[in-house]
Write a protein that holds these residues in place. Structure first.
Motif, short mmCIF file in Angstrom:
data_model
loop_
_atom_site.label_atom_id
_atom_site.label_comp_id
_atom_site.label_asym_id
_atom_site.label_seq_id
_atom_site.Cartn_x
_atom_site.Cartn_y
_atom_site.Cartn_z
N GLY A 337 -12.96 -20.41 46.39
CA GLY A 337 -12.20 -20.25 47.11
C GLY A 337 -12.78 -18.91 47.09
O GLY A 337 -12.08 -17.92 48.31
N VAL A 338 -13.76 -18.37 47.06
CA VAL A 338 -14.61 -17.33 47.12
C VAL A 338 -15.78 -17.75 47.94
O VAL A 338 -16.82 -18.45 47.67
CB VAL A 338 -15.11 -16.70 45.81
N GLU A 339 -15.56 -16.61 49.74
CA GLU A 339 -16.83 -17.50 50.04
C GLU A 339 -17.96 -16.65 50.78
O GLU A 339 -17.57 -14.84 50.29
CB GLU A 339 -16.71 -17.62 51.33
N HIS A 340 -19.01 -16.51 50.57
CA HIS A 340 -20.20 -15.63 50.72
C HIS A 340 -21.19 -16.31 52.04
O HIS A 340 -21.29 -17.65 51.88
CB HIS A 340 -21.39 -15.79 49.31
N TYR A 341 -21.63 -15.54 52.91
CA TYR A 341 -22.35 -16.05 53.67
C TYR A 341 -23.57 -15.57 54.18
O TYR A 341 -24.24 -14.46 53.39
CB TYR A 341 -21.25 -15.17 55.28
N LEU A 342 -24.04 -16.74 55.31
CA LEU A 342 -26.05 -17.23 55.05
C LEU A 342 -25.92 -17.40 56.25
O LEU A 342 -25.63 -18.40 56.72
CB LEU A 342 -26.11 -18.06 54.05
N TRP A 343 -26.76 -16.56 56.53
CA TRP A 343 -27.14 -16.83 58.26
C TRP A 343 -28.47 -17.15 58.20
O TRP A 343 -29.30 -18.31 57.20
CB TRP A 343 -27.87 -15.64 59.21
N ALA A 344 -28.37 -18.67 59.17
CA ALA A 344 -29.73 -19.55 59.07
C ALA A 344 -30.00 -19.49 61.07
O ALA A 344 -29.18 -19.24 61.84
CB ALA A 344 -28.95 -21.26 58.74
N ASN A 345 -31.71 -19.50 60.74
CA ASN A 345 -32.01 -19.86 62.41
C ASN A 345 -32.67 -20.84 62.53
O ASN A 345 -33.29 -21.25 61.71
CB ASN A 345 -32.73 -18.51 63.08
N ILE A 346 -32.21 -21.91 63.82
CA ILE A 346 -32.42 -22.54 64.20
C ILE A 346 -33.20 -23.65 65.52
O ILE A 346 -33.02 -22.67 65.60
CB ILE A 346 -31.74 -23.91 63.38
#
Length: 380
Positions: A337-346
């Motif tokens: 229930g704990v979300e962490h965010y990660l950026w991706a470039n494609i």
């Protein structure tokens, strides 16, 4: 908790601040020039009074227009470090350091400092900021970085409840900034008072701050811990698209002796392997993952050289505006229930080929979590 709820009108803009700042760690106040960053700390210090509202620190009211409370500057227990060191040229370093202590003694006899007596934290502050060899010098004999370290020490020796720092590295050239930065990193770990740190430098935020207030046109447009703010959409315009990244505060869980790798847990049941870190198990570190080092796949690969493959969910998609430019994807990782965010470039080609949608489950392949001179893991 530092509670800010005030308004102030200036000639060229209006300041309208509602924010709560943690009563520990370094909070960076960040934004464009003229956004109102310095105006916030001037209001906290009492140098400039708001037109309306209230300011309190741990429920101690410094200013309240409705109750008629407006503590004098010297009674607020605030330390202030300006862009320029503002040392007294006719005092030696030791005299400058003790000035704040002696000045405070004017308001309380219990703080009187005799010729043979030094404040209890004098040696600690001097050692923390590396000033022991400079005490008998005059400011004219110091480098810019040494003068600024003296200014920080002087503010700390006044035993403030809060330390305000207004772009303390802005007046220094690059070599002097590199000289002062390690001392600021130590300060962030050793000093147990909240620090409000005005800056326009992403590098200073990355290395020093625990929290952030993001300012725009006199208002707070985002606030939170650095990891959350760094990954937020509100902060995205400040990233160079080619250098978009995510930072995490993780915990060291394992060292792989054979391959000289360290496993860092960055979310519940979710972690990454990276180059070996010289730190103990269960120690907290901060790491950085560049969006260009993250690729996506719809199914989990089992025959790949990439060691870090994390289950993720698409939570934000940037539109394709230029097929020649990468597309930024925001992913949610972690369980419980704990979300962490990660950026991706494609690439736009991959984006359209995968037919990605909000809420879609994917796997993030992290090509590397590297420790370099610029992207160091920072112990917090």
């Amino acid at each position: 908790m530092i509670d800010l709820n005030f308004k102030q009108r200036f000639a060229d803009f209006d300041l309208d601040i509602q924010a709560q700042i943690p009563s520990s760690g370094i909070t960076a106040i960040f934004g464009r020039s003229g956004a109102g960053k310095t105006s916030i700390i001037n209001a906290v210090s009492g140098l400039k009074n708001p037109d309306f509202g209230s300011i309190s620190i741990n429920k101690r009211v410094l200013f309240d227009s409705q109750q008629g409370i407006n503590l004098a500057v010297e009674k607020r227990d605030i330390g202030y470090v300006f862009q320029e060191s503002r040392l007294f040229p006719h005092y030696k370093v030791k005299g400058n350091l003790l000035y704040g202590v002696k000045n405070k003694a004017l308001f309380s006899k219990s703080h009187f400092i005799g010729k043979e007596k030094l404040p209890g934290n004098f040696n600690q502050v001097v050692d923390l900021l590396g000033l022991s060899e400079l005490l008998d010098r005059h400011p004219a004999d110091l480098s810019g970085g040494e003068r600024q370290r003296c200014a920080i020490a002087r503010a700390l020796l006044s035993e403030p409840k809060v330390l305000l720092m207004d772009e303390p590295l802005a007046s220094l050239d690059l070599p002097r900034k590199k000289e002062v930065m390690p001392f600021l990193e130590s300060l962030a770990q050793e000093i147990q008072i909240p620090i409000l740190y005005v800056t326009h430098s992403l590098d200073e935020i990355l290395h020093l701050a625990d929290h952030m207030l993001l300012m725009d046109s006199g208002r707070v447009v985002g606030s939170g811990d650095i990891e959350t703010m760094w990954a937020s959409s509100a902060f995205k315009p400040w990233h160079d698209e080619a250098d978009l990244s995510t930072i995490f505060k993780g915990v060291i869980k394992q060292h792989h002796q054979r391959y000289a790798l360290t496993y860092v847990e960055i979310a519940p049941s979710c972690g990454v392997w990276m180059s070996a870190i010289d730190a103990n198990l269960d120690e907290s570190v901060r790491i950085r993952i560049h969006a260009s080092d993250v690729s996506l796949t719809l199914s989990e690969s089992t025959d790949t050289s990439i060691r870090n493959i994390l289950p993720a969910k698409v939570v934000e998609l940037a539109p394709v505006t230029d097929p020649a430019q990468p597309v930024s994807i925001c992913l949610a990782i972690g369980e419980g229930g704990v979300e962490h965010y990660l950026w991706a470039n494609i690439t736009a080609w991959a984006y359209e080929d995968l037919q990605l949608e909000i809420g879609q489950k994917v796997f993030a392949q992290i090509k590397g979590v590297k420790m370099t001179n610029k992207d160091m893991a920072i112990r917090k």
